[in-house]
Design an enzyme around this catalytic site. Structure first.
Site: not given
Ligand code: NAD
Length: 495
Positions: A189, A265, A300
């Site tokens: 997804k 992550e 991240c």
């Molecule tokens: P997000 O958590 O808003 O979304 C991530 C994914 O989760 C998307 O595909 C989104 O559609 C999905 N999602 C949203 N609501 C959901 C729900 N209720 N149930 C299941 N899935 C759902 O994050 P984002 O804004 O896309 O990305 C930014 C975040 O990702 C930041 O916190 C960043 O630090 C983190 N990140 C971490 C790493 C790592 O390796 N640790 C790498 C990149 C980004």
């Protein structure tokens, strides 16, 4: 050397409406719903993607389960799986410009970074796990003469991958490639604001010979598609990258369904710590700037807290500021751009809100922090530097996930450690010092998944990426990532 002509030729190519990829075929959402995809470059409509629903997730999980049970992939000789993973890597390389430009039009990352980090890393990841396929196996335990204890390593079954928008192909590949390598079937997804390049990558995987149903992609909203995947009783594990907010929800979905393993992550608030004895102040200043502002801080491991020893604080901030103000913010498809667009108007508004609250709370904004290039229709922001930020301020504690740097002076090593660790996160850190003993002490005492010494942000597929504290559990990358996607089974044989 970046080929700007190739980029220009792809920059405005029409993108047809996109559907899910389920069971090897394109499939519209069951209720025919579509989501508009706006390009952060200029705010125009790029295309639409299927706006998935729970029934679409059911279809994808069923396709994944059937392909897994059929053994069409899981039971293939490892050498044959390897051949297909290597072919996927080749196809990604062959389509690198197409994939990178499509991804940039969708998510706004500057092309110079996207080419390396997206198709470049994705291909390297498929190659790495492809090469590993026929070199990993089980064990025979040292049980004594009356028994043989076999430790078998088996695929877990159906893997659900949920990925964010900042590096969809790289992060997608970090999960998809090791999951496939050991024989699982996968449902991905992507983020609703960055689905296009992953959909294309999945099509290339089919072209490379991956059997139908082994890799499925369902697009749409997180709260609908992501939730349905997280709650699905026939999904064996979830591998997630994203925010802690959604990570918590996924743990809840697991508790309310089949207790699937959930690997997270998550975000960071990473300290980049510069001591007065840093070996090269210019290098440290440039790395501090790149460490927070590339991809508009939507990284991240971004070094969002810059801790500077007080005796060099004023001079070092001046160096950082000078370099920051030289950055070219603009069209992410221009090869000369240093900082591209913010992923969405909503994310831009969030960033500006952080800036406003910080300024009102007394943090000293020494550069940037404004919406710019509005006439382009795109979502751009000037990189922001706040100086003398206190540990209890919101911009010192919360992840902005945007181009905002908080500078925090410190007096000695103990204080640096205290500030560095005064966060719920523990993803990355940097330490700049010429003192070898201090470098080792910092490496041991800073609580984060990676500590960079005299550099910031270097990495490789061979080393794990994972977080401590609320930055997550489990590891992407390296051979350690394979642990998530395999279950150990004991065979106990009486002799
Ligand atoms: P997000 O958590 O808003 O979304 C991530 C994914 O989760 C998307 O595909 C989104 O559609 C999905 N999602 C949203 N609501 C959901 C729900 N209720 N149930 C299941 N899935 C759902 O994050 P984002 O804004 O896309 O990305 C930014 C975040 O990702 C930041 O916190 C960043 O630090 C983190 N990140 C971490 C790493 C790592 O390796 N640790 C790498 C990149 C980004």
């Amino acid at each position: 050397m970046i080929d700007s002509q190739r980029i220009a030729a792809l920059a405005d190519a029409p993108v047809p409406p996109q559907k899910h990829l389920i069971g090897g075929r394109e499939q519209a959402a069951r209720d025919a719903a579509e989501l508009e995809v706006l390009s952060p470059r200029n705010g125009t409509l790029l295309t639409t993607v299927a706006d998935g629903c729970a029934a679409d997730v059911d279809d994808a999980v069923r396709a994944a389960r059937q392909s897994f049970e059929s053994g069409a992939w899981a039971n293939r000789a490892p050498a044959e799986r390897k051949k297909i993973l290597m072919r996927i890597a080749e196809l990604i390389d062959e389509h690198a410009y197409e994939l990178a430009v499509l991804g940039v039009r969708d998510n706004g990352t500057e092309i110079s970074m996207a080419l390396k980090a997206e198709p470049g890393s994705a291909a390297a990841t498929f190659r790495y796990y492809g090469e590993a396929v026929d070199k990993i196996g089980g064990e025979v335990a040292p049980t004594g003469p009356a028994n043989i204890g076999l430790v078998l390593r088996q695929p877990v079954g159906v893997v659900g991958c949920i990925v964010p928008w900042n590096f969809p192909m790289m992060i997608g590949a970090w999960k998809i490639a090791p999951a496939l390598a050991v024989g699982n079937s996968v449902v991905v997804k992507p983020s609703e604001t960055a689905s296009l390049s992953l959909l294309r990558l999945a099509q290339l995987a089919l072209e490379a010979g991956l059997p139908d149903g082994v890799l499925n992609v369902v697009t749409g909203k997180g709260a609908v598609v992501g939730e349905a995947l997280g709650l699905h009783d026939d999904v064996d594990i979830i591998a997630f990258t994203g925010s802690g907010f959604v990570g918590r929800k996924l743990l809840g979905y697991s508790a309310h369904s089949n207790l699937k393993h959930v690997y997270l992550e998550l975000g960071g608030k990473s300290p980049n710590i510069v001591f007065a004895d840093a070996p090269d102040m210019d290098k440290a200043a440039s790395a501090a700037v790149n460490g927070i502002f590339r991809n508009s801080g939507q990284v991240c491991v971004a070094g969002s807290r810059l801790l500077v020893e007080r005796s060099i604080h004023r001079d070092f901030v001046a160096r950082v500021r000078q370099r920051t103000e030289q950055l070219r913010v603009g069209d992410p498809l221009d090869a000369a751009t240093d900082v591209g667009a913010i992923n969405s108007e909503e994310q831009l508004a969030k960033n500006l809100q952080f800036v406003r609250i910080a300024s009102e709370g007394g943090a000293e904004c020494v550069s940037g922090g404004e919406r710019i290039l509005q006439e382009s229709g795109g979502y751009y922001m000037s990189p922001a530097i706040f100086d003398n930020v206190a540990s209890d301020m919101q911009i010192a504690r919360e992840e902005v996930f945007g181009p905002v740097l908080s500078v925090m002076p410190f007096d000695d090593e103990d204080e640096a450690i205290r500030i560095a660790n005064a966060t719920d996160y523990g993803l990355a850190a940097g330490v700049w010092t010429a003192n070898l003993s201090r470098a080792h002490r910092m490496l041991q005492r800073v609580r984060s998944g990676v500590v960079h010494v005299n550099c910031y942000g270097g990495t490789d597929i061979t080393v794990p990426l994972g977080g401590m504290k609320q930055s997550g559990n489990g590891y992407d990358k390296s051979l350690h990532a394979l642990d998530k996607y395999t279950a150990l089974k004991t065979g106990w044989i009486a002799l």
